[in-house]
Design an enzyme around this catalytic site. Structure first.
Site, mmCIF file in Angstrom:
data_model
loop_
_atom_site.group_PDB
_atom_site.id
_atom_site.type_symbol
_atom_site.label_atom_id
_atom_site.label_comp_id
_atom_site.label_asym_id
_atom_site.label_seq_id
_atom_site.Cartn_x
_atom_site.Cartn_y
_atom_site.Cartn_z
ATOM 1 N N LEU A 1 0.825 -1.213 0.000
ATOM 2 C CA LEU A 1 0.000 0.000 0.000
ATOM 3 C C LEU A 1 0.847 1.245 0.000
ATOM 4 O O LEU A 1 1.802 1.345 0.765
ATOM 5 C CB LEU A 1 -0.852 0.062 1.276
ATOM 6 C CG LEU A 1 -1.511 -1.211 1.751
ATOM 7 C CD1 LEU A 1 -2.212 -0.963 3.074
ATOM 8 C CD2 LEU A 1 -2.490 -1.670 0.697
ATOM 9 N N ARG A 2 0.440 2.211 -0.800
ATOM 10 C CA ARG A 2 1.070 3.533 -0.713
ATOM 11 C C ARG A 2 0.204 4.400 0.165
ATOM 12 O O ARG A 2 -1.025 4.411 -0.001
ATOM 13 C CB ARG A 2 1.144 4.186 -2.106
ATOM 14 C CG ARG A 2 2.115 3.542 -3.044
ATOM 15 C CD ARG A 2 1.821 3.983 -4.457
ATOM 16 N NE ARG A 2 0.450 3.660 -4.841
ATOM 17 C CZ ARG A 2 -0.197 4.195 -5.868
ATOM 18 N NH1 ARG A 2 0.391 5.101 -6.615
ATOM 19 N NH2 ARG A 2 -1.436 3.838 -6.158
ATOM 20 N N LYS B 1 8.970 -8.487 -0.772
ATOM 21 C CA LYS B 1 8.477 -7.184 -0.315
ATOM 22 C C LYS B 1 9.638 -6.195 -0.200
ATOM 23 O O LYS B 1 9.567 -5.056 -0.688
ATOM 24 C CB LYS B 1 7.781 -7.367 1.037
ATOM 25 C CG LYS B 1 7.617 -6.117 1.849
ATOM 26 C CD LYS B 1 6.627 -5.155 1.224
ATOM 27 C CE LYS B 1 6.705 -3.815 1.922
ATOM 28 N NZ LYS B 1 5.644 -2.918 1.610
ATOM 29 N N ASN C 1 10.358 -2.529 -2.545
ATOM 30 C CA ASN C 1 10.627 -1.178 -2.032
ATOM 31 C C ASN C 1 12.035 -0.731 -2.405
ATOM 32 O O ASN C 1 12.250 0.432 -2.753
ATOM 33 C CB ASN C 1 10.446 -1.137 -0.506
ATOM 34 C CG ASN C 1 9.001 -0.878 -0.123
ATOM 35 O OD1 ASN C 1 8.133 -0.803 -0.989
ATOM 36 N ND2 ASN C 1 8.734 -0.750 1.158
ATOM 37 N N LEU D 1 10.390 7.739 -11.645
ATOM 38 C CA LEU D 1 11.582 8.345 -12.253
ATOM 39 C C LEU D 1 11.535 9.859 -12.105
ATOM 40 O O LEU D 1 12.181 10.569 -12.863
ATOM 41 C CB LEU D 1 11.680 7.964 -13.734
ATOM 42 C CG LEU D 1 12.250 6.579 -14.037
ATOM 43 C CD1 LEU D 1 12.327 6.362 -15.542
ATOM 44 C CD2 LEU D 1 13.639 6.377 -13.417
ATOM 45 N N GLY E 1 11.048 9.873 1.018
ATOM 46 C CA GLY E 1 10.946 9.867 2.474
ATOM 47 C C GLY E 1 9.887 8.875 2.888
ATOM 48 O O GLY E 1 9.619 7.902 2.176
ATOM 49 N N CYS F 1 8.644 3.986 4.985
ATOM 50 C CA CYS F 1 8.932 2.688 4.363
ATOM 51 C C CYS F 1 10.288 2.670 3.666
ATOM 52 O O CYS F 1 11.186 1.931 4.077
ATOM 53 C CB CYS F 1 7.823 2.345 3.390
ATOM 54 S SG CYS F 1 6.233 2.275 4.213
ATOM 55 N N ARG G 1 7.088 11.571 8.595
ATOM 56 C CA ARG G 1 8.244 10.769 9.000
ATOM 57 C C ARG G 1 9.252 10.698 7.848
ATOM 58 O O ARG G 1 8.904 10.412 6.715
ATOM 59 C CB ARG G 1 7.777 9.369 9.420
ATOM 60 C CG ARG G 1 6.981 9.413 10.732
ATOM 61 C CD ARG G 1 6.436 8.068 11.107
ATOM 62 N NE ARG G 1 5.438 7.600 10.154
ATOM 63 C CZ ARG G 1 4.821 6.435 10.247
ATOM 64 N NH1 ARG G 1 5.112 5.622 11.231
ATOM 65 N NH2 ARG G 1 3.924 6.087 9.345
#
Ligand code: UGA
Length: 434
Positions: free
Chosen positions: A151-152, A205, A209, A251, A258, A261, A328
């Site tokens: 999830l974003r 996973k 990322n 891109l 940031g 994640c 964060r």
């Protein structure tokens, strides 16, 4: 199916509301009473578009409950562990909360059940969880599975209900069968379901990322080069992205990635590789380029203003990306701290993240609109590409500012429009002008 969700952070709440929306009976637990009370009232404890409607729907239908004790999950057929995995001083992910939650679920379980890792954890975690769980309970069968989320923030509801893929790692056929039932409504709509062993799921996973962070850092490294070569990084990315093998997404050069994640997962992945005996040096370079991307923006501000003492600088956007109030590891706040250290006065505006930013950087002045932030400033830095900044009235911005200098940390503005408004303009990886 009766489903438990341990911890109501970003991943936990979205998992709970979307599973209830799919028709399951879901119980979410947390130790934070205030958060539970908010959720029971159908109010989201953080900003996530679309989530509150599903939360209300779940609470009103009775399919979604929130309890303060894992004991409420005793008869859950599947329990998702969505606790935080914060970085330790070494960069490794701390898995204490994962272990504690899993052991407590096992202790309370009344029949055969599956404990599912949803939090991002290093490969090998499930083996450790299984060992802890089996020490706790041997009288009933408690399986461990991995079902990483992709999830974003800001798109989490859509990413949950229309995911590119679902990934399940498990070791037993009955566990796969149970998780197939959890996701049946989505799989029936054609969402691909990948079934692997647990280590593969955990590693996949991290790999996703890390690869996305690599794309962003590649674009940022290109931006450094484009500035030196008088080339345009946006056009370079467009050309690269037209190649289906590369793809245009992720891109976009800017101030760096940031959030909770990418930065922490990348370090955790590098630490894991090192523990397994592989020096994944590429990942360190990705992180180094990311820091350089924020520092490069500071250099632009200094280039424009020379000494920063007694200069007033506006930051437009404080969240780590648009459509979230999460600050964060936000590049905007890293920049705010650097500017404050240099003696500048810094004022910020964000449509959602003002209060969170103030809590993190108390010396940052927060105001209620972009135009207010720009008032009497010597320079504005666009840090987060919220839509409202894209359509900003640039002549009005110029009139409000003391010096009409804009550093576009996300390449949001059209250079021709900026030039027509008479602003001094510093984009990322494209020619600047005054
Ligand atoms: C990311 C992944 O995209 C999700 O798939 C994953 O599930 C999630 O981490 C997680 O592990 O929980 P998220 O952190 O919400 O999601 O944010 P992204 O939309 O991926 O953006 C990450 C950062 O990269 C942001 O700071 C964004 O501004 C930056 N970015 C992204 C760029 O600088 N350039 C780009 O072209 C794209």
């Amino acid at each position: 199916m009766k489903i438990g969700v341990v911890a109501t952070g970003h991943v936990g709440v979205v998992t709970a509301v979307t599973l209830a929306h799919l028709g399951h009976q879901v119980v979410g637990t947390d130790i934070d009473q205030e958060k539970l009370a908010t959720l029971r009232r159908g109010r989201m404890p953080f900003y996530e578009p679309g989530a509150e409607a599903l939360l209300k729907e779940g609470v009103e239908s009775g399919r979604l409950l929130f309890e303060d004790s894992i004991g409420a999950l005793a008869d859950a057929e599947v329990t998702f562990i969505c606790v935080g995995t914060p970085p330790r001083a070494t960069g490794e992910a701390s898995l204490l909360a994962v272990e504690k939650a899993a052991v407590e679920v096992a202790r309370q379980a009344s029949s055969q059940t599956v404990i599912v890792e949803k939090s991002t954890v290093p490969a090998g975690t499930a083996t450790r969880v299984r060992r802890s769980v089996s020490r706790e309970r041997s009288d009933i069968e408690i399986a461990v599975a991995s079902n990483p989320e992709f999830l974003r923030e800001g798109h989490a509801v859509k990413d949950s209900l229309e995911p590119d893929r679902i990934l399940v790692g498990a070791d037993e056929e009955w566990v796969f069968e149970r998780l197939r039932l959890v996701y049946k409504p989505l799989v029936d709509q054609g969402v691909p379901l990948f079934e692997t062993n647990i280590q593969t799921a955990e590693l996949a996973k991290h790999a996703c990322n890390a690869f996305l962070a690599l794309k962003v850092s590649f674009a940022n490294a290109l931006s450094f080069l484009c500035e030196r070569a008088d080339a345009d990084v946006v056009a370079v990315a467009d050309v690269m992205g037209a190649d289906k093998r590369i793809g245009r997404e992720f891109l976009n050069a800017g101030m760096g990635y940031g959030g909770y994640c990418f930065p922490k997962d990348l370090v955790a992945f590098e630490r894991l590789a090192s523990q397994l005996g592989y020096d994944f040096a590429l990942l360190r370079e990705v992180a180094a380029i990311n820091e350089e991307a924020t520092e490069a923006v500071l250099r632009k501000v200094k280039d424009a203003l020379w000494n920063l003492e007694d200069k007033r600088i506006a930051l437009l956007g404080l969240a780590f990306k648009p459509e979230t109030d999460d600050v964060r590891f936000a590049p905007a706040l890293a920049l705010a701290k650097m500017l404050l250290d240099e003696g500048a006065e810094v004022v910020g505006y964000d449509p959602q993240a003002g209060a969170n930013a103030k809590a993190e950087v108390p010396d940052l002045e927060i105001v209620g609109s972009a135009l207010e932030a720009l008032q009497d400033t010597h320079c504005a830095v666009l840090c987060t590409e919220w839509d409202e900044f894209r359509t900003m009235d640039l002549p009005a911005a110029k009139a409000a500012m003391k010096y009409a200098v804009v550093v576009d940390g996300r390449n949001v503005f059209d250079p021709t429009t900026v030039a027509a408004a008479g602003l001094t303009y510093y984009p990322i990886g494209r020619p600047s002008f005054s």
